[in-house]
Motif scaffolding. Structure first.
Motif, mmCIF file in Angstrom:
data_model
loop_
_atom_site.group_PDB
_atom_site.id
_atom_site.type_symbol
_atom_site.label_atom_id
_atom_site.label_comp_id
_atom_site.label_asym_id
_atom_site.label_seq_id
_atom_site.Cartn_x
_atom_site.Cartn_y
_atom_site.Cartn_z
ATOM 1 N N ILE A 1 -5.177 -19.680 32.357
ATOM 2 C CA ILE A 1 -5.001 -19.574 30.906
ATOM 3 C C ILE A 1 -3.702 -18.849 30.580
ATOM 4 O O ILE A 1 -2.949 -19.261 29.694
ATOM 5 C CB ILE A 1 -6.208 -18.875 30.262
ATOM 6 C CG1 ILE A 1 -7.439 -19.770 30.355
ATOM 7 C CG2 ILE A 1 -5.924 -18.500 28.815
ATOM 8 C CD1 ILE A 1 -8.723 -19.109 29.935
ATOM 9 N N ALA A 2 -3.408 -17.787 31.310
ATOM 10 C CA ALA A 2 -2.171 -17.040 31.088
ATOM 11 C C ALA A 2 -0.947 -17.907 31.382
ATOM 12 O O ALA A 2 0.098 -17.758 30.749
ATOM 13 C CB ALA A 2 -2.154 -15.785 31.955
ATOM 14 N N LEU A 3 -1.078 -18.835 32.304
ATOM 15 C CA LEU A 3 0.030 -19.722 32.636
ATOM 16 C C LEU A 3 0.221 -20.795 31.568
ATOM 17 O O LEU A 3 1.349 -21.166 31.245
ATOM 18 C CB LEU A 3 -0.242 -20.375 34.001
ATOM 19 C CG LEU A 3 0.843 -21.263 34.569
ATOM 20 C CD1 LEU A 3 2.071 -20.414 34.896
ATOM 21 C CD2 LEU A 3 0.342 -21.958 35.822
ATOM 22 N N LEU A 4 -0.883 -21.293 30.985
ATOM 23 C CA LEU A 4 -0.805 -22.387 30.019
ATOM 24 C C LEU A 4 -0.573 -21.921 28.586
ATOM 25 O O LEU A 4 -0.091 -22.700 27.760
ATOM 26 C CB LEU A 4 -2.083 -23.223 30.074
ATOM 27 C CG LEU A 4 -2.306 -23.992 31.372
ATOM 28 C CD1 LEU A 4 -3.664 -24.669 31.347
ATOM 29 C CD2 LEU A 4 -1.204 -25.000 31.597
ATOM 30 N N PRO B 1 1.660 -19.885 27.058
ATOM 31 C CA PRO B 1 3.020 -20.011 26.514
ATOM 32 C C PRO B 1 3.420 -21.461 26.251
ATOM 33 O O PRO B 1 4.106 -21.750 25.269
ATOM 34 C CB PRO B 1 3.911 -19.393 27.590
ATOM 35 C CG PRO B 1 3.012 -18.492 28.358
ATOM 36 C CD PRO B 1 1.668 -19.142 28.323
ATOM 37 N N ASP B 2 2.973 -22.388 27.095
ATOM 38 C CA ASP B 2 3.276 -23.807 26.864
ATOM 39 C C ASP B 2 2.618 -24.294 25.587
ATOM 40 O O ASP B 2 3.196 -25.080 24.838
ATOM 41 C CB ASP B 2 2.801 -24.653 28.048
ATOM 42 C CG ASP B 2 3.592 -24.373 29.312
ATOM 43 O OD1 ASP B 2 4.738 -23.884 29.201
ATOM 44 O OD2 ASP B 2 3.064 -24.635 30.403
ATOM 45 N N ALA C 1 4.518 -25.656 22.187
ATOM 46 C CA ALA C 1 4.227 -26.954 21.580
ATOM 47 C C ALA C 1 3.789 -26.808 20.128
ATOM 48 O O ALA C 1 4.048 -27.693 19.307
ATOM 49 C CB ALA C 1 3.140 -27.673 22.381
ATOM 50 N N THR C 2 3.138 -25.712 19.791
ATOM 51 C CA THR C 2 2.593 -25.525 18.451
ATOM 52 C C THR C 2 3.638 -25.045 17.463
ATOM 53 O O THR C 2 3.668 -25.511 16.318
ATOM 54 C CB THR C 2 1.430 -24.519 18.492
ATOM 55 O OG1 THR C 2 0.451 -24.999 19.413
ATOM 56 C CG2 THR C 2 0.787 -24.350 17.145
ATOM 57 N N TRP C 3 4.494 -24.141 17.853
ATOM 58 C CA TRP C 3 5.459 -23.549 16.919
ATOM 59 C C TRP C 3 6.414 -24.567 16.301
ATOM 60 O O TRP C 3 6.646 -24.530 15.091
ATOM 61 C CB TRP C 3 6.202 -22.412 17.582
ATOM 62 C CG TRP C 3 5.363 -21.187 17.781
ATOM 63 C CD1 TRP C 3 4.129 -20.934 17.252
ATOM 64 C CD2 TRP C 3 5.684 -20.053 18.575
ATOM 65 N NE1 TRP C 3 3.664 -19.718 17.673
ATOM 66 C CE2 TRP C 3 4.602 -19.146 18.490
ATOM 67 C CE3 TRP C 3 6.765 -19.717 19.353
ATOM 68 C CZ2 TRP C 3 4.591 -17.940 19.139
ATOM 69 C CZ3 TRP C 3 6.757 -18.508 20.010
ATOM 70 C CH2 TRP C 3 5.674 -17.632 19.892
ATOM 71 N N PRO C 4 6.994 -25.501 17.056
ATOM 72 C CA PRO C 4 7.870 -26.491 16.400
ATOM 73 C C PRO C 4 7.122 -27.376 15.396
ATOM 74 O O PRO C 4 7.658 -27.729 14.351
ATOM 75 C CB PRO C 4 8.417 -27.331 17.557
ATOM 76 C CG PRO C 4 8.278 -26.473 18.753
ATOM 77 C CD PRO C 4 7.065 -25.625 18.508
ATOM 78 N N ARG C 5 5.880 -27.732 15.730
ATOM 79 C CA ARG C 5 5.084 -28.544 14.808
ATOM 80 C C ARG C 5 4.827 -27.777 13.515
ATOM 81 O O ARG C 5 4.953 -28.329 12.417
ATOM 82 C CB ARG C 5 3.763 -28.933 15.470
ATOM 83 C CG ARG C 5 2.910 -29.845 14.599
ATOM 84 C CD ARG C 5 1.574 -30.096 15.221
ATOM 85 N NE ARG C 5 0.844 -28.841 15.283
ATOM 86 C CZ ARG C 5 -0.206 -28.637 16.043
ATOM 87 N NH1 ARG C 5 -0.639 -29.560 16.854
ATOM 88 N NH2 ARG C 5 -0.822 -27.472 16.019
#
Length: 76
Positions: A27-30, A32-33, A37-41
Motif C-alpha cells: 500500500i505504501a508503494l502504490l 504515491p502512484d 493519478a488523482t491530482w491531475p484529474r
C-alpha cells in the motif's frame, strides 16, 4: 524535540514498533502512484469549472441551480 526527550529519558517505558507487513508495504508503494493519478484529474476538473465562471458568467448562470451548483443535463 519533546518526543526525542521522552525517548531519551524513558526509553524503557516504550516498546519498539513492529515491522510493516507485506500488505502495508504494498500500500505504501502504490499510494504515491494513486495520488499522482488523482491530482491531475482533480486539477483539470477544477480548471474546467473555473473557466466558464471567469469568461462567461451569463452562460454559467444558465446551467446553475438554486444552490449555486452546476446542474447536470440529461438528454430526453
Amino acid at each position: 524535540m519533546v518526543l526525542a526527550n521522552i525517548l531519551r529519558t524513558a526509553a524503557h517505558a516504550h516498546r519498539p514498533l513492529s515491522h510493516d507487513s507485506e500488505l502495508v508495504q504494498a500500500i505504501a508503494l502504490l499510494a504515491p502512484d494513486h495520488q499522482d493519478a488523482t491530482w491531475p484529474r482533480t486539477r483539470a476538473w477544477n480548471e474546467a469549472r473555473s473557466l466558464p465562471r471567469e469568461y462567461s458568467p451569463t452562460f454559467l448562470a444558465a446551467f446553475t441551480g438554486r444552490k449555486g451548483k452546476i446542474r447536470s443535463y440529461r438528454c430526453p
